[in-house]
Structure formats: C-alpha cells, structure tokens
Design an enzyme around this catalytic site. Structure first.
Site, PDB file in Angstrom:
ATOM      1  N   VAL A   1     -21.310  82.293  69.956  1.00 36.76           N
ATOM      2  CA  VAL A   1     -22.618  81.805  69.509  1.00 36.76           C
ATOM      3  C   VAL A   1     -22.415  80.682  68.486  1.00 36.76           C
ATOM      4  O   VAL A   1     -21.680  80.838  67.504  1.00 36.76           O
ATOM      5  CB  VAL A   1     -23.451  82.957  68.914  1.00 36.76           C
ATOM      6  CG1 VAL A   1     -24.733  82.427  68.293  1.00 36.76           C
ATOM      7  CG2 VAL A   1     -23.768  83.986  69.995  1.00 36.76           C
TER       8      VAL A   1
ATOM      9  N   TYR B   1     -29.379  69.728  57.215  1.00 38.98           N
ATOM     10  CA  TYR B   1     -28.291  69.483  58.177  1.00 38.98           C
ATOM     11  C   TYR B   1     -28.812  68.482  59.206  1.00 38.98           C
ATOM     12  O   TYR B   1     -29.926  68.645  59.718  1.00 38.98           O
ATOM     13  CB  TYR B   1     -27.912  70.771  58.921  1.00 38.98           C
ATOM     14  CG  TYR B   1     -27.125  71.772  58.112  1.00 38.98           C
ATOM     15  CD1 TYR B   1     -25.867  71.461  57.620  1.00 38.98           C
ATOM     16  CD2 TYR B   1     -27.627  73.042  57.865  1.00 38.98           C
ATOM     17  CE1 TYR B   1     -25.137  72.380  56.878  1.00 38.98           C
ATOM     18  CE2 TYR B   1     -26.904  73.975  57.125  1.00 38.98           C
ATOM     19  CZ  TYR B   1     -25.663  73.631  56.641  1.00 38.98           C
ATOM     20  OH  TYR B   1     -24.943  74.544  55.917  1.00 38.98           O
TER      21      TYR B   1
ATOM     22  N   GLU C   1     -24.016  68.392  55.885  1.00 38.02           N
ATOM     23  CA  GLU C   1     -22.652  68.609  56.392  1.00 38.02           C
ATOM     24  C   GLU C   1     -21.675  67.498  56.025  1.00 38.02           C
ATOM     25  O   GLU C   1     -20.471  67.649  56.252  1.00 38.02           O
ATOM     26  CB  GLU C   1     -22.674  68.815  57.920  1.00 38.02           C
ATOM     27  CG  GLU C   1     -22.981  67.564  58.755  1.00 38.02           C
ATOM     28  CD  GLU C   1     -24.476  67.312  58.940  1.00 38.02           C
ATOM     29  OE1 GLU C   1     -25.277  67.982  58.276  1.00 38.02           O
ATOM     30  OE2 GLU C   1     -24.816  66.424  59.750  1.00 38.02           O
TER      31      GLU C   1
ATOM     32  N   VAL D   1     -10.271  78.032  63.538  1.00 35.48           N
ATOM     33  CA  VAL D   1      -9.497  76.840  63.157  1.00 35.48           C
ATOM     34  C   VAL D   1     -10.425  75.631  63.060  1.00 35.48           C
ATOM     35  O   VAL D   1     -11.479  75.579  63.674  1.00 35.48           O
ATOM     36  CB  VAL D   1      -8.345  76.508  64.148  1.00 35.48           C
ATOM     37  CG1 VAL D   1      -7.440  77.696  64.344  1.00 35.48           C
ATOM     38  CG2 VAL D   1      -8.877  76.003  65.449  1.00 35.48           C
TER      39      VAL D   1
ATOM     40  N   ARG E   1     -34.169  80.550  59.164  1.00 35.26           N
ATOM     41  CA  ARG E   1     -33.829  80.219  57.787  1.00 35.26           C
ATOM     42  C   ARG E   1     -34.899  79.274  57.217  1.00 35.26           C
ATOM     43  O   ARG E   1     -35.731  78.755  57.955  1.00 35.26           O
ATOM     44  CB  ARG E   1     -32.449  79.530  57.731  1.00 35.26           C
ATOM     45  CG  ARG E   1     -31.300  80.477  58.001  1.00 35.26           C
ATOM     46  CD  ARG E   1     -29.975  79.751  58.129  1.00 35.26           C
ATOM     47  NE  ARG E   1     -29.870  79.005  59.372  1.00 35.26           N
ATOM     48  CZ  ARG E   1     -28.825  78.240  59.713  1.00 35.26           C
ATOM     49  NH1 ARG E   1     -27.800  78.131  58.906  1.00 35.26           N
ATOM     50  NH2 ARG E   1     -28.812  77.604  60.868  1.00 35.26           N
TER      51      ARG E   1
ATOM     52  N   VAL F   1     -15.525  81.566  66.551  1.00 34.84           N
ATOM     53  CA  VAL F   1     -16.465  80.958  65.590  1.00 34.84           C
ATOM     54  C   VAL F   1     -16.382  79.433  65.673  1.00 34.84           C
ATOM     55  O   VAL F   1     -17.350  78.719  65.436  1.00 34.84           O
ATOM     56  CB  VAL F   1     -16.148  81.452  64.157  1.00 34.84           C
ATOM     57  CG1 VAL F   1     -17.167  80.904  63.160  1.00 34.84           C
ATOM     58  CG2 VAL F   1     -16.126  82.968  64.099  1.00 34.84           C
TER      59      VAL F   1
ATOM     60  N   ASP G   1     -18.487  75.612  67.636  1.00 40.25           N
ATOM     61  CA  ASP G   1     -19.284  74.405  67.346  1.00 40.25           C
ATOM     62  C   ASP G   1     -18.430  73.139  67.372  1.00 40.25           C
ATOM     63  O   ASP G   1     -18.961  72.032  67.456  1.00 40.25           O
ATOM     64  CB  ASP G   1     -20.040  74.540  66.016  1.00 40.25           C
ATOM     65  CG  ASP G   1     -19.130  74.815  64.836  1.00 40.25           C
ATOM     66  OD1 ASP G   1     -17.934  75.109  65.044  1.00 40.25           O
ATOM     67  OD2 ASP G   1     -19.609  74.730  63.699  1.00 40.25           O
TER      68      ASP G   1
ATOM     69  N   LYS H   1     -32.454  72.887  59.442  1.00 39.50           N
ATOM     70  CA  LYS H   1     -31.970  72.223  60.658  1.00 39.50           C
ATOM     71  C   LYS H   1     -32.510  70.798  60.761  1.00 39.50           C
ATOM     72  O   LYS H   1     -33.495  70.435  60.121  1.00 39.50           O
ATOM     73  CB  LYS H   1     -32.405  73.009  61.908  1.00 39.50           C
ATOM     74  CG  LYS H   1     -31.819  74.399  62.001  1.00 39.50           C
ATOM     75  CD  LYS H   1     -30.307  74.428  61.922  1.00 39.50           C
ATOM     76  CE  LYS H   1     -29.653  73.903  63.188  1.00 39.50           C
ATOM     77  NZ  LYS H   1     -28.165  73.978  63.072  1.00 39.50           N
TER      78      LYS H   1
ATOM     79  N   HIS I   1     -26.270  66.671  61.642  1.00 38.67           N
ATOM     80  CA  HIS I   1     -25.348  66.677  62.798  1.00 38.67           C
ATOM     81  C   HIS I   1     -25.682  65.544  63.762  1.00 38.67           C
ATOM     82  O   HIS I   1     -25.953  65.763  64.950  1.00 38.67           O
ATOM     83  CB  HIS I   1     -25.409  68.033  63.527  1.00 38.67           C
ATOM     84  CG  HIS I   1     -24.942  69.173  62.690  1.00 38.67           C
ATOM     85  ND1 HIS I   1     -23.624  69.324  62.302  1.00 38.67           N
ATOM     86  CD2 HIS I   1     -25.597  70.224  62.131  1.00 38.67           C
ATOM     87  CE1 HIS I   1     -23.503  70.414  61.563  1.00 38.67           C
ATOM     88  NE2 HIS I   1     -24.681  70.965  61.426  1.00 38.67           N
TER      89      HIS I   1
HETATM   90  N1  LIG Z   1     -20.284  79.442  65.107  1.00 37.54           N
HETATM   91  C1  LIG Z   1     -20.864  79.353  63.929  1.00 37.54           C
HETATM   92  O1  LIG Z   1     -21.993  79.783  63.741  1.00 37.54           O
HETATM   93  C2  LIG Z   1     -20.124  78.734  62.787  1.00 37.54           C
HETATM   94  C3  LIG Z   1     -20.575  78.912  61.477  1.00 37.54           C
HETATM   95  C4  LIG Z   1     -19.820  78.379  60.441  1.00 37.54           C
HETATM   96  C5  LIG Z   1     -18.651  77.660  60.720  1.00 37.54           C
HETATM   97  N2  LIG Z   1     -18.258  77.485  62.021  1.00 37.54           N
HETATM   98  C6  LIG Z   1     -17.033  76.773  62.379  1.00 37.54           C
HETATM   99  O2  LIG Z   1     -15.874  77.552  62.133  1.00 37.54           O
HETATM  100  C7  LIG Z   1     -14.756  76.663  62.100  1.00 37.54           C
HETATM  101  C8  LIG Z   1     -13.845  76.981  60.915  1.00 37.54           C
HETATM  102  O3  LIG Z   1     -14.515  76.612  59.724  1.00 37.54           O
HETATM  103  P1  LIG Z   1     -13.848  76.824  58.297  1.00 37.54           P
HETATM  104  O4  LIG Z   1     -14.901  76.493  57.300  1.00 37.54           O
HETATM  105  O5  LIG Z   1     -13.155  78.136  58.226  1.00 37.54           O
HETATM  106  O6  LIG Z   1     -12.747  75.683  58.297  1.00 37.54           O
HETATM  107  P2  LIG Z   1     -11.520  75.537  57.251  1.00 37.54           P
HETATM  108  O7  LIG Z   1     -11.174  74.102  57.214  1.00 37.54           O
HETATM  109  O8  LIG Z   1     -11.828  76.249  55.977  1.00 37.54           O
HETATM  110  O9  LIG Z   1     -10.327  76.348  57.944  1.00 37.54           O
HETATM  111  C9  LIG Z   1      -9.710  75.934  59.139  1.00 37.54           C
HETATM  112  C10 LIG Z   1      -8.285  76.413  59.150  1.00 37.54           C
HETATM  113  O10 LIG Z   1      -7.745  76.113  60.445  1.00 37.54           O
HETATM  114  C11 LIG Z   1      -6.374  75.838  60.244  1.00 37.54           C
HETATM  115  N3  LIG Z   1      -5.816  75.173  61.414  1.00 37.54           N
HETATM  116  C12 LIG Z   1      -6.028  73.909  61.838  1.00 37.54           C
HETATM  117  N4  LIG Z   1      -5.278  73.674  62.948  1.00 37.54           N
HETATM  118  C13 LIG Z   1      -4.612  74.837  63.223  1.00 37.54           C
HETATM  119  C14 LIG Z   1      -3.685  75.228  64.216  1.00 37.54           C
HETATM  120  N5  LIG Z   1      -3.272  74.378  65.175  1.00 37.54           N
HETATM  121  N6  LIG Z   1      -3.186  76.482  64.176  1.00 37.54           N
HETATM  122  C15 LIG Z   1      -3.582  77.351  63.232  1.00 37.54           C
HETATM  123  N7  LIG Z   1      -4.460  77.029  62.238  1.00 37.54           N
HETATM  124  C16 LIG Z   1      -4.958  75.786  62.249  1.00 37.54           C
HETATM  125  C17 LIG Z   1      -6.381  74.967  58.982  1.00 37.54           C
HETATM  126  O11 LIG Z   1      -5.090  74.904  58.404  1.00 37.54           O
HETATM  127  C18 LIG Z   1      -7.387  75.718  58.114  1.00 37.54           C
HETATM  128  O12 LIG Z   1      -6.780  76.671  57.262  1.00 37.54           O
HETATM  129  C19 LIG Z   1     -15.366  75.260  62.064  1.00 37.54           C
HETATM  130  O13 LIG Z   1     -15.351  74.705  63.352  1.00 37.54           O
HETATM  131  C20 LIG Z   1     -16.773  75.511  61.625  1.00 37.54           C
HETATM  132  O14 LIG Z   1     -17.663  74.472  61.988  1.00 37.54           O
HETATM  133  C21 LIG Z   1     -18.980  78.011  63.043  1.00 37.54           C
END
Ligand SMILES: NC(=O)c1ccc[n+]([C@@H]2O[C@H](COP(=O)([O-])OP(=O)(O)OC[C@H]3O[C@@H](n4cnc5c(N)ncnc54)[C@H](O)[C@@H]3O)[C@@H](O)[C@H]2O)c1
Length: 383
Positions: A298, A94, A118, A239, A15, A267, A270, A75, A96
């Site tokens: 990933v 970012y 972030e 979540v 990116r 997902v 992280d 990054k 972190h």
């Molecule tokens: N792996 C990657 O490349 C990557 C990329 C982007 C985001 N992420 C990660 O994905 C995750 C989700 O991000 P998001 O933006 O969707 O967050 P978000 O806050 O929009 O959504 C999270 C949801 O989880 C729900 N939740 C919390 N505890 C819960 C439980 N015990 N049971 C059921 N639901 C529950 C919340 O109510 C909320 O609706 C984060 O950890 C984010 O950092 C990872």
C-alpha cells in the site's frame, strides 16, 4: 495572515493539515484561521474543537480557498481544487510534483507559491517532513505483517513472538533507515527474531549499539539477502536511494525459496519497491500473491491511521506554518535555506530542478525567481 484549512478530498484521505493545537498556536500568534466544516472529522477533531482553539468554521471549500492567503493541507490539490487556486496563494502541503504533469501545470498557470513538504530539508540534509510518515509506516509494517501472517488472513499461521517451546517468527528488514528502525522496534517488542540488512555499515553499527544483541545486522549483498529471506516469515522493504527508484534487492527467482505463506510488506513501494514483484496496492485491496508469498504494498500506509498520522505530521509541519504566517513568505524562506528548498513553484515559474528535469520543463533557480540571496544555514523549526 489568513490561514485556510480545507477538508481533504482525495480518495480515502482522512488526515488534516492542522490539529486544534496548531490552530491555537496560529491564533495565539495573531493570525486568522478559517477551517472548512468537518475538515478534521476523519482524524477525530470535531469543528467545536477548532472553534475553541480560535478558528472560524466556514461551510464551503470555495470560501476557505477564496479568503485564505495560505492554505495548509496534507495531500496535493486534486480536480475540483484546481479551480480554487489563485495568483499569489501560498500552498503548504505534500505536492509530489515530479510524476504529476497536470498539477504542475495548474500551479504554474495559477501562479501559486507551492511549498512541498517532501522537499524541505533540515540542517543535516534530511527530509524532516517525510520522516514522521516513515515512522508511522515502519511501525505499521510489523502490525500489518503480523495480521497477514494469521492463517485466516492468508499467511502461514505464525505468531510473531512464538511461545515457550516454539521459536519466534523471523523478520527480515531491508534497509535500516527510518522505516527500518521503527519496524525493528516493533518486531523486537513483539519478540520476533529480527535481521536488519543495510548497505551502510555505519548505520548497521548504530543499530547494533541501539538494539545490542536483540537484532542481527547483515551487510547488504544479493547472497546475504537471499539467505536471510529464505528462512523469513515476514520481509519488510524499507530501502531508499533519495530521488531514485528503489533498487530491486529481492528478485522473483529468490522468492521461490521463501516459505509458502510468508508475508512481504514493501513500504518502499512509493519509490517503485525493493522487491521485483512489488506493485502498488490500495487500502481497499491491499494484498496479492506471487510465488505463494503474500504481498502488501500500500503506497499510503499512514492513511490507515489518520489520527496518529495527523498528529505526527503536524508536529513537524506546524513550526514551518507558523514561520510562514508570522514572518511572511519571503522573509521566512530567505532566512531558512531548508524551507527555501521546499519552494517548487513561484509566480508561474518552476523552481525545483528535479521536477523540471522529470517533466522536461523550464527550470528557474528559486533564488533567481525570488530575487534573493539565500542565507547559508538552515534555521528550520526556530520559530
Ligand atoms: N508506503 C508508504 O506508505 C510509505 C510511507 C512512508 C515512507 N515510505 C517509503 O519508505 C522508504 C524508506 O524510507 P525511509 O524514510 O526509511 O528512508 P531512509 O533514507 O531513512 O532509509 C533508507 C535506508 O535504505 C538503505 N539502503 C539504500 N540502498 C540499499 C541497499 N542496496 N541495500 C540495503 N539497504 C539500502 C540506506 O542505507 C538507508 O539506511 C522510502 O521509499 C519512503 O518513501 C513509504
């Protein structure tokens, strides 16, 4: 202001912090933009596109960092970039920092003004510069899941949409936030049977209104999750409890009841992942099996689609970059409490409490470090 755009040098990062359109917006506003040679190549932007947009192409990263007053990146800085940091440099990227002691030390020692994407918030208290990457990862989760469900890729050989006479695959999405709704859109679009599980009933009501009868919603409980995943072909973890480790909603024991060859795309990896058996993987070695269930975990999924991700990220970051360049750092953050929350380091002081707590370092409230009284409401994006 002189704005510098270096090429990302972190492993497998394609990116870039500004598109040619972003450069154009900055140069139109009277700023000088210097772009490191081939900075945008990984995202499909040739140097000539930046030049046409008004940037100067500079061969060496040292010169870009040396001349720029503000560096716009994706990054956090890594190894060779530490030595390029200088006192008073505005670094917009970012960061972190919480788990990264060395980077924190470097930013403090070099007295860099570090603004972390972030931790910037908007009027609703959400994280506007994190959302685009969750949108990308949520949509990718279904695409990746469909691919790994194919037999030759290690899955149970199921087509997400089924065909007439054969039922569609079952997709269970844990968390109905940004990742969850984007995954649901893709899965519904491919004809899968989709269940979204969330602990927030209001969120489930919203999803029910949005998708009408096309998805099922379930209130989160160990019982409901166990039942849903036992019949699933694809399980997507999305979540988030902001600032905390993800709750382990699926235990190893529960996985024993999941179909052999089913796929987990966690997902939330992280934040530690919401499946007990999750561990971070990379694009070069993305999957592993536990209890005959294929896991894809990933930690930087958007890196696989750098062109889309760069557009998505810079759509959100550019208004802030413009504001910082045009109003200057102090005026920009004083007028926008959401942007002020992005300031993690300033003049050798650590100004973000959660990072200070995570690292056991001294914390200076940002208002005190800057000698300002923050405004009361966010004007993020109003550049
Ligand atoms: N792996 C990657 O490349 C990557 C990329 C982007 C985001 N992420 C990660 O994905 C995750 C989700 O991000 P998001 O933006 O969707 O967050 P978000 O806050 O929009 O959504 C999270 C949801 O989880 C729900 N939740 C919390 N505890 C819960 C439980 N015990 N049971 C059921 N639901 C529950 C919340 O109510 C909320 O609706 C984060 O950890 C984010 O950092 C990872």
């Amino acid at each position: 202001m002189i704005v510098g755009l270096p090429k990302e040098i972190k492993d497998n990062e394609y990116r870039v912090g500004l598109t040619p359109a972003g450069v154009r917006a900055l140069t139109d506003a009277g700023h000088r933009v210097i772009v490191e040679r081939s900075a945008g190549e990984g995202s499909g932007f040739e140097d000539s596109l930046y030049q046409t947009a008004g940037a100067e192409i500079i061969p060496s990263a040292d010169d870009v960092w040396g001349e720029a007053e503000m560096i716009v990146k994706v990054k956090e800085p890594v190894g060779p970039e530490y030595a390029r940091m200088k006192e008073g440099l505005l670094l917009f990227t970012y960061l972190h920092l919480a788990p990264d002691h060395e980077q924190t030390r470097q930013l403090l020692q070099h007295k860099v003004t570090g603004i972390a994407y972030e931790t910037i918030t908007d009027r609703r208290g959400t994280l506007p510069l994190l959302t685009p990457m969750s949108e990308v990862a949520g949509r990718m989760a279904v695409q990746v899941g469909a691919q790994y469900l194919e037999k030759m890729n290690g899955g149970r050989g199921v087509l997400l949409g089924g065909v007439p006479g054969v039922p569609a695959a079952r997709v269970v999405i844990l968390g109905g936030g940004v990742v969850g709704i984007n995954a649901a859109k893709m899965a519904v679009g491919l004809g899968a049977q989709v269940t979204v599980i969330d602990k927030n009933l209001d969120r489930l009501r919203e999803l029910d209104d949005i998708f009408l009868s096309k998805i099922s919603t379930l209130a989160s409980s160990a019982y409901a999750i166990h039942g849903a995943i036992s019949e699933a072909d694809l399980i997507i973890g999305g979540v988030l409890i902001p600032g905390a480790a993800a709750p382990k909603l699926v235990t190893r024991e529960m996985l024993k009841d999941v179909n052999r060859g089913a796929v987990v795309v966690d997902v939330a990896v992280d934040q530690g992942g919401c499946i007990e058996t999750t561990r971070p993987t990379t694009h070069s070695d993305p999957t592993y099996y536990v209890e005959d269930v294929l896991h894809y975990c990933v930690a930087n999924m958007p890196g696989a689609v750098p062109r889309t991700s760069t557009f998505a990220l810079t759509n959100a970051t550019l208004p802030y970059a413009l504001k910082l360049a045009s109003r200057g750092f102090l005026d920009a953050v004083t007028s926008d409490p959401g942007l002020l929350e992005g300031v993690n380091t300033y003049a050798g002081k650590l100004t973000y409490e959660a990072v200070a707590v995570a690292q056991g370092l001294d914390y200076t409230p940002v208002g005190e470090a800057l000698g300002i009284t923050p405004a009361s409401s966010s004007t993020a994006g109003a550049v």
